[in-house]
Design an enzyme around this catalytic site. Structure first.
Site, mmCIF file in Angstrom:
data_model
loop_
_atom_site.group_PDB
_atom_site.id
_atom_site.type_symbol
_atom_site.label_atom_id
_atom_site.label_comp_id
_atom_site.label_asym_id
_atom_site.label_seq_id
_atom_site.Cartn_x
_atom_site.Cartn_y
_atom_site.Cartn_z
ATOM 1 N N HIS A 121 0.645 -1.388 0.161
ATOM 2 C CA HIS A 121 -0.027 0.133 -0.122
ATOM 3 C C HIS A 121 0.777 1.230 -0.048
ATOM 4 C CE1 HIS A 121 -3.151 -2.692 2.304
ATOM 5 N NE2 HIS A 121 -3.207 -2.902 0.901
ATOM 6 N N LYS A 131 6.190 5.977 7.202
ATOM 7 C CA LYS A 131 5.730 5.123 8.293
ATOM 8 C C LYS A 131 6.924 4.705 9.127
ATOM 9 C CE LYS A 131 2.005 3.158 5.328
ATOM 10 N NZ LYS A 131 1.267 2.110 4.549
ATOM 11 N N TYR A 191 1.471 1.405 13.581
ATOM 12 C CA TYR A 191 2.285 2.053 12.691
ATOM 13 C C TYR A 191 1.875 3.579 12.947
ATOM 14 C CZ TYR A 191 -0.969 0.603 9.225
ATOM 15 O OH TYR A 191 -2.209 0.182 8.426
ATOM 16 N N ASP A 229 -6.866 -6.280 -2.041
ATOM 17 C CA ASP A 229 -5.564 -6.331 -2.394
ATOM 18 C C ASP A 229 -5.183 -7.146 -3.405
ATOM 19 O OD1 ASP A 229 -4.721 -4.525 -0.512
ATOM 20 O OD2 ASP A 229 -4.110 -5.981 1.069
#
Length: 250
Positions: A121, A131, A191, A229
């Site tokens: 992603h 991130k 995250y 996905d």
């Protein structure tokens, strides 16, 4: 006991991760002279171009990777008879370590089945996200793919095992696609991100795109993947979303 990742091609454990170029014609179409694979371990091999465990004055273990800007960080734990205390993020200290993103949102996921794959992603500018990824329970293989056009490492990836036991973190700058595969049931991942979620800017790459050459711990027959996905495009089908500017940011 710490779990280790195994694959048909090579054994990958907690102390090893790899950065690889895409292999075959798709990678060559992206401008690579020839397929190649670079390996980096905590026991650094000569010429790996990596920085093993230096704290840079931060009191943390900070390891560079073959892709500039992607960092493996292990915060220091303070133990006593009760257990331990650890600071998971402190802005000034992390900036000194090379984490120059300003985080504004925290996310957390629970993946119940082993071999759950989430990714790959990213968010498009102006909502591109850096991130800082860590595992609160269980373990994962965490992957960052450089998708900055013009980057000398475009299409390459870094993959590292993160676990709650090890307490390590992966810093992924903006301009990278990110994803992971769980190695244990009921794995929880936390995250920090540098931009809020934006549905209009949400994007991704198919996790099993063969041009990426990622050695996942589970193939398509065993991986647990969302419907969203499963239909993500391959890297070669994406336009130039991010442009390399000579640094670690998009």
């Amino acid at each position: 006991m710490r779990r280790r990742v195994r694959s048909a091609a090579a054994g990958i454990g907690d102390d090893q991760y790899r950065a690889a170029r895409p292999e075959g014609n798709p990678g060559q179409r992206q401008g690579f002279a020839a397929p190649a694979t670079l390996c980096y371990q905590r026991t650094v091999a000569p010429g790996a171009g990596a920085n093993k465990g230096k704290d840079r004055g931060t009191g943390m273990q900070v390891e560079t990777t073959p892709i500039a800007g992607v960092l493996l960080i292990t915060p220091r734990r303070f133990f006593d008879d009760r257990g331990y205390f650890v600071e998971l993020y402190q802005e000034e200290r992390y900036r000194a370590a090379g984490v120059d993103a300003r985080f504004m949102q925290d996310n957390r996921s629970l993946s119940r089945p082993v071999y759950t794959v989430r990714g790959l992603h990213f968010q498009r500018p102006p909502f591109a996200q850096a991130k800082l990824v860590q595992v609160l329970r269980g373990s994962i293989v965490d992957v960052a793919v450089d998708i900055r056009h013009g980057s000398p490492t475009f299409g390459r990836h870094v993959a590292v095992t993160l676990s709650a036991e090890a307490g390590n973190q992966l810093y992924v700058p903006a301009g990278f696609a990110h994803g992971f595969c769980t190695l244990e049931p009921d794995t929880e991942v936390h995250y920090k991100v540098s931009a809020p979620y934006s549905r209009e800017h949400d994007g991704g790459i198919h996790w099993a795109d063969p041009a990426l050459g990622i050695d996942w711990p589970a193939g398509p027959d065993r991986a647990v993947v969302s419907d969203k996905d499963r239909v993500l495009p391959r890297l070669a089908d994406l336009g130039p979303l991010f442009h390399y500017e000579g640094g670690t940011d998009a």
